[in-house]
Design a protein around this motif. Structure first.
Motif, PDB file in Angstrom:
ATOM      1  N   ASN A 293       0.809  -1.229   0.000  1.00 23.66           N
ATOM      2  CA  ASN A 293       0.000   0.000   0.000  1.00 23.66           C
ATOM      3  C   ASN A 293       0.836   1.270   0.000  1.00 23.66           C
ATOM      4  O   ASN A 293       0.289   2.371  -0.090  1.00 23.66           O
ATOM      5  CB  ASN A 293      -0.977   0.005   1.176  1.00 23.66           C
ATOM      6  N   THR A 294       2.154   1.147   0.108  1.00 23.00           N
ATOM      7  CA  THR A 294       3.029   2.321   0.006  1.00 23.00           C
ATOM      8  C   THR A 294       4.023   2.133  -1.135  1.00 23.00           C
ATOM      9  O   THR A 294       3.894   2.741  -2.192  1.00 23.00           O
ATOM     10  CB  THR A 294       3.758   2.577   1.334  1.00 23.00           C
ATOM     11  N   ALA A 295       4.999   1.256  -0.931  1.00 26.03           N
ATOM     12  CA  ALA A 295       6.012   1.029  -1.959  1.00 26.03           C
ATOM     13  C   ALA A 295       5.396   0.454  -3.229  1.00 26.03           C
ATOM     14  O   ALA A 295       5.691   0.893  -4.346  1.00 26.03           O
ATOM     15  CB  ALA A 295       7.093   0.092  -1.424  1.00 26.03           C
ATOM     16  N   GLY A 296       4.525  -0.532  -3.070  1.00 27.80           N
ATOM     17  CA  GLY A 296       3.884  -1.132  -4.243  1.00 27.80           C
ATOM     18  C   GLY A 296       2.996  -0.162  -4.981  1.00 27.80           C
ATOM     19  O   GLY A 296       2.961  -0.144  -6.219  1.00 27.80           O
ATOM     20  N   GLN A 297       2.275   0.654  -4.235  1.00 27.93           N
ATOM     21  CA  GLN A 297       1.393   1.640  -4.857  1.00 27.93           C
ATOM     22  C   GLN A 297       2.184   2.630  -5.704  1.00 27.93           C
ATOM     23  O   GLN A 297       1.778   2.995  -6.813  1.00 27.93           O
ATOM     24  CB  GLN A 297       0.612   2.387  -3.775  1.00 27.93           C
ATOM     25  N   GLU A 298       3.332   3.068  -5.195  1.00 31.66           N
ATOM     26  CA  GLU A 298       4.165   4.010  -5.951  1.00 31.66           C
ATOM     27  C   GLU A 298       4.678   3.385  -7.240  1.00 31.66           C
ATOM     28  O   GLU A 298       4.698   4.023  -8.298  1.00 31.66           O
ATOM     29  CB  GLU A 298       5.343   4.472  -5.086  1.00 31.66           C
ATOM     30  N   ILE A 299       5.074   2.131  -7.172  1.00 31.49           N
ATOM     31  CA  ILE A 299       5.541   1.433  -8.372  1.00 31.49           C
ATOM     32  C   ILE A 299       4.427   1.358  -9.407  1.00 31.49           C
ATOM     33  O   ILE A 299       4.643   1.579 -10.601  1.00 31.49           O
ATOM     34  CB  ILE A 299       6.038   0.022  -8.009  1.00 31.49           C
ATOM     35  N   ALA A 300       3.217   1.054  -8.955  1.00 36.44           N
ATOM     36  CA  ALA A 300       2.094   0.927  -9.881  1.00 36.44           C
ATOM     37  C   ALA A 300       1.666   2.265 -10.467  1.00 36.44           C
ATOM     38  O   ALA A 300       1.224   2.336 -11.621  1.00 36.44           O
ATOM     39  CB  ALA A 300       0.911   0.267  -9.171  1.00 36.44           C
ATOM     40  N   GLU A 301       1.801   3.346  -9.688  1.00 26.56           N
ATOM     41  CA  GLU A 301       1.330   4.663 -10.132  1.00 26.56           C
ATOM     42  C   GLU A 301       2.356   5.451 -10.927  1.00 26.56           C
ATOM     43  O   GLU A 301       1.999   6.282 -11.767  1.00 26.56           O
ATOM     44  CB  GLU A 301       0.906   5.500  -8.923  1.00 26.56           C
ATOM     45  N   SER A 302       3.622   5.240 -10.678  1.00 25.01           N
ATOM     46  CA  SER A 302       4.672   6.105 -11.216  1.00 25.01           C
ATOM     47  C   SER A 302       4.645   6.194 -12.736  1.00 25.01           C
ATOM     48  O   SER A 302       4.565   5.176 -13.440  1.00 25.01           O
ATOM     49  CB  SER A 302       6.043   5.602 -10.776  1.00 25.01           C
ATOM     50  N   HIS A 303       4.744   7.409 -13.250  1.00 29.78           N
ATOM     51  CA  HIS A 303       4.788   7.620 -14.691  1.00 29.78           C
ATOM     52  C   HIS A 303       6.158   7.301 -15.265  1.00 29.78           C
ATOM     53  O   HIS A 303       6.321   7.275 -16.485  1.00 29.78           O
ATOM     54  CB  HIS A 303       4.396   9.066 -15.016  1.00 29.78           C
ATOM     55  N   ASP A 304       7.136   7.036 -14.408  1.00 30.99           N
ATOM     56  CA  ASP A 304       8.452   6.624 -14.878  1.00 30.99           C
ATOM     57  C   ASP A 304       8.581   5.113 -14.974  1.00 30.99           C
ATOM     58  O   ASP A 304       9.627   4.602 -15.375  1.00 30.99           O
ATOM     59  CB  ASP A 304       9.544   7.171 -13.962  1.00 30.99           C
ATOM     60  N   VAL A 305       7.540   4.401 -14.590  1.00 33.60           N
ATOM     61  CA  VAL A 305       7.492   2.944 -14.751  1.00 33.60           C
ATOM     62  C   VAL A 305       6.666   2.636 -15.988  1.00 33.60           C
ATOM     63  O   VAL A 305       5.536   3.106 -16.137  1.00 33.60           O
ATOM     64  CB  VAL A 305       6.891   2.264 -13.504  1.00 33.60           C
ATOM     65  N   ASP A 306       7.243   1.837 -16.886  1.00 32.04           N
ATOM     66  CA  ASP A 306       6.586   1.559 -18.170  1.00 32.04           C
ATOM     67  C   ASP A 306       5.725   0.310 -18.142  1.00 32.04           C
ATOM     68  O   ASP A 306       4.849   0.138 -18.993  1.00 32.04           O
ATOM     69  CB  ASP A 306       7.653   1.409 -19.264  1.00 32.04           C
ATOM     70  N   LYS A 307       6.009  -0.569 -17.195  1.00 32.25           N
ATOM     71  CA  LYS A 307       5.220  -1.799 -17.081  1.00 32.25           C
ATOM     72  C   LYS A 307       5.224  -2.248 -15.633  1.00 32.25           C
ATOM     73  O   LYS A 307       6.225  -2.097 -14.920  1.00 32.25           O
ATOM     74  CB  LYS A 307       5.819  -2.919 -17.943  1.00 32.25           C
ATOM     75  N   VAL A 308       4.112  -2.828 -15.207  1.00 32.82           N
ATOM     76  CA  VAL A 308       4.068  -3.464 -13.899  1.00 32.82           C
ATOM     77  C   VAL A 308       3.581  -4.897 -14.077  1.00 32.82           C
ATOM     78  O   VAL A 308       2.616  -5.158 -14.796  1.00 32.82           O
ATOM     79  CB  VAL A 308       3.169  -2.687 -12.900  1.00 32.82           C
ATOM     80  N   SER A 309       4.299  -5.821 -13.472  1.00 29.53           N
ATOM     81  CA  SER A 309       3.939  -7.239 -13.498  1.00 29.53           C
ATOM     82  C   SER A 309       3.684  -7.669 -12.061  1.00 29.53           C
ATOM     83  O   SER A 309       4.570  -7.583 -11.209  1.00 29.53           O
ATOM     84  CB  SER A 309       5.070  -8.059 -14.124  1.00 29.53           C
ATOM     85  N   PHE A 310       2.468  -8.126 -11.803  1.00 27.97           N
ATOM     86  CA  PHE A 310       2.034  -8.413 -10.434  1.00 27.97           C
ATOM     87  C   PHE A 310       1.499  -9.831 -10.335  1.00 27.97           C
ATOM     88  O   PHE A 310       0.732 -10.284 -11.197  1.00 27.97           O
ATOM     89  CB  PHE A 310       0.939  -7.430 -10.022  1.00 27.97           C
ATOM     90  N   THR A 311       1.879 -10.524  -9.275  1.00 30.38           N
ATOM     91  CA  THR A 311       1.272 -11.804  -8.920  1.00 30.38           C
ATOM     92  C   THR A 311       0.737 -11.685  -7.500  1.00 30.38           C
ATOM     93  O   THR A 311       1.459 -11.259  -6.584  1.00 30.38           O
ATOM     94  CB  THR A 311       2.288 -12.952  -8.991  1.00 30.38           C
TER      95      THR A 311
END
Length: 489
Positions: A207-225
């Protein structure tokens, strides 16, 4: 053990200074202290990954050089097998034999993608107008990778290996509950000399670190399990910059046994399908569908064998099933067992926490089996993610297929029958992405992994898993260089 983040080639504490105790689920004891990262730490990791990708320090390496790094990682994993299996068991609770298998499979996964890096990944097309068209695959960019706690090392490798093989840079967030072997993997990544900023590790909650990874416009892809509820949140967060997503989510997989199946084989795989890794498997055969004529005899034999399963600490060579991963998860599973009773299902095996001497401080739950279930029960429809099996009856193929498809999930499914045509006929009508005939659970790095319906989006492993971390670019070449003459003047 003091577990830190690995950001831009350095081991660092969380900026907040906060930490989390990592617990051995077999006895409730603290085995490590991990830094508790938040959005600010994720931002630092994303920045490092962005700069590394934009510099080309990794994506511009010849494929054979990237492959060499991955081969070295595989070798190091095998060299440290004895250490890693002990740590995986301490962290997750699974028996040593399961941990050893996972680590070996992780090494093989790195080798598979190392071998795939230099293979052809594009096409050429004969097109009209004196031209040549082709496609090439290029890395997506910065990839955020988020994994659960049930296979701490292996699930990470399933994402890290193809992402790096394709030339991406990564920010990896393992489960905050089980980060130990992820840290060890990144020690290996540092040791083999992958350029700084290419691979970054952030320890902390979703809910903090993961949320930032998912929201960041500097991240081009998110892969989640992970769970389907969290998967929806990932989708919503990723919408900000329309980033690519891969989601491997929940399951409530049917395991169908026909009367003509080999009884002992089907019983054996029914046990393996639900009680391996204490049922903490997304593809677990958690719904057993039995043809009516064999139901009573099958259940009698199934219960007899389930009661013989040796439950205990994972470092005991005699242990066949370990604890659940945490006290909170144990309580969730026990609550589902109470729900099943309240719904009117009949408990024929297990159903309680194990508190015998030597196990009373751990998070152990008996192998549990419910019969007399109906399709609308919560224990039939919802993912319990523990050693809890629900049994349903069917009269014929059509009813078996209807029951099998009657959940929002579509990850795994099995069929047991000595009639090969019938087994294939049924499996083709099951809405699931990973299926088995006369077996259950074996999977391979070479084959795609993923599900239908609310079990996810995209596929991991195999060539599909590599392609999930690439963009396809079309290139058109004019072979007759002259004015097009579209306009008269």
């Amino acid at each position: 053990m003091n577990l830190k983040n690995f950001i831009n080639g350095k081991w660092v504490e969380a900026e907040s200074g906060l930490t989390r105790e990592i617990i051995n689920p077999a006895n409730g004891e603290v085995i490590a202290i991990a830094c508790e990262s938040d959005a600010s730490d994720a931002c630092l990791a994303i920045k490092a990954a962005r700069e590394a990708f934009d510099s080309g320090v990794w994506s511009n390496l010849p494929a054979i050089e990237r492959a060499a790094f991955l081969f070295k990682i595989a070798d190091k994993l095998e060299e440290r097998m004895d250490e890693l299996k002990v740590l995986e068991t301490l962290d997750n609770g699974k028996p040593h034999r399961e941990a050893e298998f996972d680590i070996g499979d992780a090494a093989n996964c790195f080798r598979y993608y190392a071998g795939l890096v230099s293979k052809p990944h594009g096409y050429t097309y004969d097109v009209p107008d004196g031209a040549q068209a082709m496609t090439v695959r290029e890395p997506i960019g910065v990839c955020g990778l988020i994994t659960p706690w049930n296979y701490p090392l292996l699930m990470g490798v399933w994402k890290i290996a193809p992402a790096l093989a394709a030339g991406n840079t990564i920010v990896y967030k393992p489960s905050e509950i089980t980060p130990v072997t992820s840290v060890k993997l990144f020690e290996i990544i540092e040791e083999v000399g992958i350029p700084k900023g290419v691979a970054n590790l952030v320890l902390g909650p979703g809910n903090t670190a993961g949320q930032e990874i998912a929201e960041s416009h500097d991240v081009d892809k998110v892969s989640f399990t992970g769970g389907t509820v969290t998967g929806r949140k990932i989708m919503q967060a990723a919408a900000g910059n329309i980033k690519k997503i891969s989601l491997e989510l929940g399951g409530k997989s049917p395991n169908i046994v026909f009367a003509d199946a080999d009884l002992e084989t089907a019983v054996d795989y029914a046990l393996f399908g639900i009680f391996a890794n204490s049922g903490q498997v997304c593809t677990a055969g958690s719904r057993l569908l039995l043809e009516e004529s064999i139901h009573d005899h099958f259940i009698e034999r199934l219960v007899e064998r389930a009661r013989m399963i040796r439950v205990g600490a994972g470092d005991n060579p005699a242990t066949e099933m370990g604890p659940l991963v945490s006290e909170a998860h144990m309580n969730k599973v026990l609550n589902y067992i109470e729900i099943g009773k309240q719904e009117g299902a009949t408990l024929v095996c297990g159903g309680k926490r194990i508190t015998e001497a030597g196990l009373e401080k751990g998070y152990f739950v008996e192998p549990t089996i419910f019969v007399d279930t109906t399709p609308n029960m919560r224990i039939v429809q919802e993912e319990i993610f523990g050693p809890v099996l629900v049994v349903q009856k069917f009269k014929d193929e059509q009813e078996a297929i209807k029951l099998a498809n009657n959940t929002v999930y579509g990850l795994g499914a099995g069929v047991f029958s000595n009639d090969g045509a019938k087994a294939l006929r049924v499996i083709k009508k099951i809405r699931a992405g990973i299926t088995w005939i006369n077996t259950y659970h074996p999977t391979y790095n070479e084959a795609p992994w993923g599900g239908y319906k609310q079990s996810g989006i995209g596929r991991g492993l195999g060539t599909y898993g590599f392609e999930e971390f690439t963009e396809v670019k079309q290139i058109n070449i004019n072979l007759q260089v002259e004015p097009v003459g579209w306009f008269e003047n």
